[in-house]
Design a protein around this motif. Structure first.
Motif, PDB file in Angstrom:
ATOM      1  N   CYS A 137       0.867  -1.174   0.000  1.00 12.59           N
ATOM      2  CA  CYS A 137       0.000   0.000   0.000  1.00 12.59           C
ATOM      3  C   CYS A 137       0.904   1.224   0.000  1.00 12.59           C
ATOM      4  CB  CYS A 137      -0.895  -0.002   1.224  1.00 12.59           C
ATOM      5  SG  CYS A 137      -1.808   1.538   1.487  1.00 12.59           S
ATOM      6  N   THR A 138       0.776   2.025  -1.036  1.00 13.60           N
ATOM      7  CA  THR A 138       1.603   3.220  -1.163  1.00 13.60           C
ATOM      8  C   THR A 138       0.713   4.457  -1.110  1.00 13.60           C
ATOM      9  OG1 THR A 138       3.244   2.053  -2.469  1.00 13.60           O
ATOM     10  CG2 THR A 138       3.258   4.445  -2.596  1.00 13.60           C
ATOM     11  N   ALA A 139       1.166   5.434  -0.360  1.00 21.90           N
ATOM     12  CA  ALA A 139       0.417   6.673  -0.210  1.00 21.90           C
ATOM     13  C   ALA A 139       0.950   7.752  -1.133  1.00 21.90           C
ATOM     14  CB  ALA A 139       0.488   7.163   1.228  1.00 21.90           C
ATOM     15  N   SER A 140       0.040   8.535  -1.658  1.00 20.84           N
ATOM     16  CA  SER A 140       0.426   9.686  -2.464  1.00 20.84           C
ATOM     17  C   SER A 140      -0.428  10.872  -2.042  1.00 20.84           C
ATOM     18  CB  SER A 140       0.227   9.401  -3.953  1.00 20.84           C
ATOM     19  OG  SER A 140      -1.141   9.158  -4.224  1.00 20.84           O
ATOM     20  N   GLY A 141       0.015  12.044  -2.374  1.00 19.57           N
ATOM     21  CA  GLY A 141      -0.773  13.227  -2.036  1.00 19.57           C
ATOM     22  C   GLY A 141      -0.333  13.877  -0.745  1.00 19.57           C
ATOM     23  N   ARG A 142       0.116  13.095   0.194  1.00 16.65           N
ATOM     24  CA  ARG A 142       0.679  13.620   1.423  1.00 16.65           C
ATOM     25  C   ARG A 142       1.492  12.521   2.076  1.00 16.65           C
ATOM     26  NH1 ARG A 142      -2.099  14.365   6.899  1.00 16.65           N
ATOM     27  NH2 ARG A 142      -0.024  13.589   7.399  1.00 16.65           N
ATOM     28  N   THR A 143       2.451  12.931   2.882  1.00 20.61           N
ATOM     29  CA  THR A 143       3.269  11.956   3.577  1.00 20.61           C
ATOM     30  C   THR A 143       2.482  11.287   4.687  1.00 20.61           C
ATOM     31  OG1 THR A 143       5.268  11.634   4.877  1.00 20.61           O
ATOM     32  CG2 THR A 143       4.124  13.732   5.144  1.00 20.61           C
ATOM     33  N   LEU A 144       2.871  10.066   4.989  1.00 19.68           N
ATOM     34  CA  LEU A 144       2.267   9.345   6.097  1.00 19.68           C
ATOM     35  C   LEU A 144       3.066   9.510   7.381  1.00 19.68           C
ATOM     36  CD1 LEU A 144       1.229   6.056   4.284  1.00 19.68           C
ATOM     37  CD2 LEU A 144      -0.233   7.964   4.981  1.00 19.68           C
ATOM     38  N   SER A 145       3.928  10.498   7.377  1.00 17.29           N
ATOM     39  CA  SER A 145       4.764  10.747   8.540  1.00 17.29           C
ATOM     40  C   SER A 145       3.930  10.854   9.806  1.00 17.29           C
ATOM     41  CB  SER A 145       5.556  12.046   8.341  1.00 17.29           C
ATOM     42  OG  SER A 145       6.302  12.353   9.493  1.00 17.29           O
ATOM     43  N   GLY A 146       4.255   9.992  10.773  1.00 21.41           N
ATOM     44  CA  GLY A 146       3.552  10.016  12.044  1.00 21.41           C
ATOM     45  C   GLY A 146       2.268   9.217  12.077  1.00 21.41           C
TER      46      GLY A 146
END
Length: 123
Positions: free
Chosen positions: A22-31
């Motif tokens: 699962c890869t996120a785009s649009g914003r970081t998943l930081s935290g």
């Protein structure tokens, strides 16, 4: 809001392994904490596994010892390694994100969902 895209689903035989990504785009998943849910036909969506930013994990009893969740923060990606698959694992698997580990365990408090990837295990 992050867009989550799952991949890696497919048709396998009982006892086989699969790895979902699962890869996120649009914003970081930081935290953020990340999780996996699944939904079989005619059933409610259920929690499978979760991992927080620091790597603490949580699993549903039904998958403990067979599934492993992990993440690569630099790649904004979370994985679900599924071993010793059973026919009861057949479902659509969804990636999820929430600010805290406790929040990503419940569908009601998930902030972002992926579109789902199909996993079919034949016996």
């Amino acid at each position: 809001q992050a867009q989550l895209v799952e991949s890696g689903g497919g048709l396998v035989q009982a006892g086989d392994s699969l790895r979902l990504s699962c890869t996120a785009s649009g914003r970081t998943l930081s935290g953020y904490a990340m999780g996996w849910f699944r939904q079989a036909p005619g059933k409610e969506r259920e929690f499978v596994a979760a991992i927080n930013w620091m790597g603490s994990t949580d699993y549903a009893e039904s998958v403990k010892g067979r599934f492993t969740i992990s993440r690569e923060n630099a790649k904004n990606t979370v994985y679900l390694q599924m071993n010793s698959l059973k026919s009861v694992d057949t479902a659509v698997y969804y990636c999820a994100a929430a600010p805290l580990l406790g929040l990503v365990r419940s569908p009601r408090t998930v902030r972002s969902w992926g579109q789902g990837t199909h996993v079919t295990v034949s016996s």
